[in-house]
Write a protein that holds these residues in place. Structure first.
Motif, short mmCIF file in Angstrom:
data_model
loop_
_atom_site.label_atom_id
_atom_site.label_comp_id
_atom_site.label_asym_id
_atom_site.label_seq_id
_atom_site.Cartn_x
_atom_site.Cartn_y
_atom_site.Cartn_z
N CYS A 185 36.78 127.32 47.57
CA CYS A 185 38.03 126.80 47.00
C CYS A 185 37.79 125.54 46.17
CB CYS A 185 39.02 126.46 48.11
SG CYS A 185 39.44 127.87 49.15
N GLY A 186 38.61 125.39 45.18
CA GLY A 186 38.61 124.17 44.40
C GLY A 186 39.72 123.26 44.85
N ARG A 187 40.33 122.58 43.89
CA ARG A 187 41.33 121.57 44.23
C ARG A 187 42.64 122.17 44.74
NH1 ARG A 187 43.11 119.35 38.22
NH2 ARG A 187 43.96 121.32 37.43
N ASP A 188 42.84 123.49 44.58
CA ASP A 188 44.08 124.10 45.08
C ASP A 188 44.15 124.07 46.60
OD1 ASP A 188 45.10 124.72 42.56
OD2 ASP A 188 44.02 126.62 42.48
N LEU A 189 43.01 124.02 47.26
CA LEU A 189 42.99 123.90 48.71
C LEU A 189 43.33 122.45 49.09
CD1 LEU A 189 42.32 124.95 51.59
CD2 LEU A 189 39.94 124.29 51.14
N LEU A 190 44.51 122.26 49.67
CA LEU A 190 44.96 120.91 50.01
C LEU A 190 44.69 120.55 51.47
CD1 LEU A 190 48.40 120.88 48.15
CD2 LEU A 190 46.20 119.99 47.35
N ALA A 191 44.66 121.54 52.34
CA ALA A 191 44.44 121.27 53.75
C ALA A 191 43.95 122.53 54.44
CB ALA A 191 45.72 120.78 54.43
N VAL A 192 43.15 122.33 55.49
CA VAL A 192 42.62 123.43 56.30
C VAL A 192 43.12 123.28 57.73
CG1 VAL A 192 40.56 124.54 57.23
CG2 VAL A 192 40.54 123.61 54.89
N VAL A 193 43.71 124.34 58.24
CA VAL A 193 44.06 124.44 59.65
C VAL A 193 43.08 125.42 60.27
CG1 VAL A 193 45.82 125.07 61.36
CG2 VAL A 193 46.48 123.95 59.21
N GLY A 194 42.17 124.91 61.09
CA GLY A 194 41.11 125.73 61.64
C GLY A 194 41.46 126.35 62.98
N ARG A 195 40.50 127.05 63.53
CA ARG A 195 40.68 127.73 64.82
C ARG A 195 39.88 127.02 65.89
NH1 ARG A 195 40.99 133.14 66.90
NH2 ARG A 195 41.50 132.87 69.09
#
Length: 354
Positions: free
Chosen positions: A106-116
């Motif tokens: 991902c580039g800048r469009d990924l603002l946040a990650v909610v992981g497992r």
């Protein structure tokens, strides 16, 4: 279409050809023929799982950032929040590999990650460290809570009906708050009272309830629920009471999302042509208005839940329906539900002004 900035606060990305998903062996073996792969999937995938997804197409196919961006068209999207999505790993810290994969993809469009993560696992802190090391955009955890109970027709994701009652799990939930991390909660509607007890007992962990609590069968028959108008009235009435009780806890947010999943019972995924904007707005209206009235726009965030809700309609249809359903709000409040609440909750750093 809403003309202001948008953060899509809940999408899933995957590529079963190159990453470890439940369906990856099937895709790698039979991916040369979509028709054969689809027929085999219908035979080998459990009936409850097939009913949940509505169609195997979006589960067997990649869904990557460029695909999501193409669907948004000319909307002023500032990015998305990725929520963990069926990453399979035997390694104790392997769930962080999904977060690492997103950083390569991902580039800048990924603002946040909610992981497992399994919040009851004794190695939780080590896994949270691994997620944080894998991406500076890691913000929190979703550990499955949705469980169909004794209903064999409703797919269960959690290992037990009420994980939130487990002492070890609650200890892990507290660790999120202590570390400044968020929790994405996803339950079915009949589990909402248990969720209400959790948030009452643990007010220091920032939490968002996904998919407005998933009132299964509220729109029509699904897994033996919502078969009659009286059944649907009962489901919605109980959901309204439970959501109002949860809203009394100021630290709880809610995602206006997931209402297009087949479990709601609309049956849209079975039609040759999906619903129009007006039909979607009419169906969603009572749920959206109830949530906005009780939580307020500053605790609500709109999200697509794509590609899961894509089985029912296009992204454009969905967001035009949300546009209609929020026209009565002030400009500030519309900005909150489409952008600002998600930006603040996930510390996205997205700028609302151009």
């Amino acid at each position: 279409m809403y003309a202001g900035p948008i953060i899509d606060a809940h999408i899933h990305q995957w590529d079963p050809r190159t990453t470890p998903r439940t369906v990856s062996p099937l895709v790698r073996t039979l991916g040369w023929s979509r028709s054969v792969m689809g027929r085999v999937a219908e035979r080998v995938v459990p009936a409850a799982s097939m009913a949940f997804v509505g169609s195997p197409d979006h589960i067997l196919s990649p869904y990557l950032p460029g695909m999501w961006l193409n669907e948004t068209g000319d909307a002023d999207v500032r990015g998305f929040v990725h929520v963990q999505a069926d990453w399979q790993s035997r390694s104790p810290l392997g769930q962080a590999d999904e977060t690492r994969w997103l950083e390569t993809l991902c580039g800048r469009d990924l603002l946040a990650v909610v992981g497992r993560a399994d919040l009851a696992d004794a190695r939780l802190d080590a896994l949270l460290d691994a997620h944080a090391e894998a991406s500076p955009r890691f913000r929190g955890i979703r550990d499955y809570l949705a469980h169909g109970g004794a209903d064999e027709g409703l797919m269960s994701f959690a290992s037990s009906p009420d994980r939130t009652a487990e002492h070890a799990w609650r200890r892990g939930y507290d660790r999120l708050g202590a570390r400044g991390l968020t929790f994405d909660a996803w339950t079915y509607a009949d589990q909402l009272p248990a969720f209400a007890r959790l948030v009452a007992d643990h007010p220091d962990t920032p939490v968002v309830l996904c998919h407005v609590g998933s009132p299964v069968g509220a729109g029509g028959p699904f897994a033996g629920r919502g078969a009659t108008a009286a059944d649907r009235e009962r489901i919605i009435g109980r959901w309204r009471e439970d959501m109002a009780a949860i809203a009394a806890h100021d630290h709880v947010h809610v995602k206006i999302s997931g209402l297009g999943m087949p479990i709601l019972g609309w049956g849209w995924h079975d039609r040759p042509v999906g619903p129009g904007v007006e039909e979607v707005a009419d169906a969603y209206g009572p749920f959206v208005s109830h949530v906005l009235d009780h939580f307020g726009p500053q605790r609500c965030m709109i999200a697509s839940n794509f590609p899961m809700d894509r089985v029912s309609m296009s992204w454009r249809t969905l967001y035009e329906a949300f546009d209609r359903l929020t026209t009565g709000l002030s400009e500030q409040d519309r900005g909150a539900v489409f952008h600002d609440t998600a930006d603040r909750f996930y510390s996205c750093g997205s700028q609302r002004t151009t």
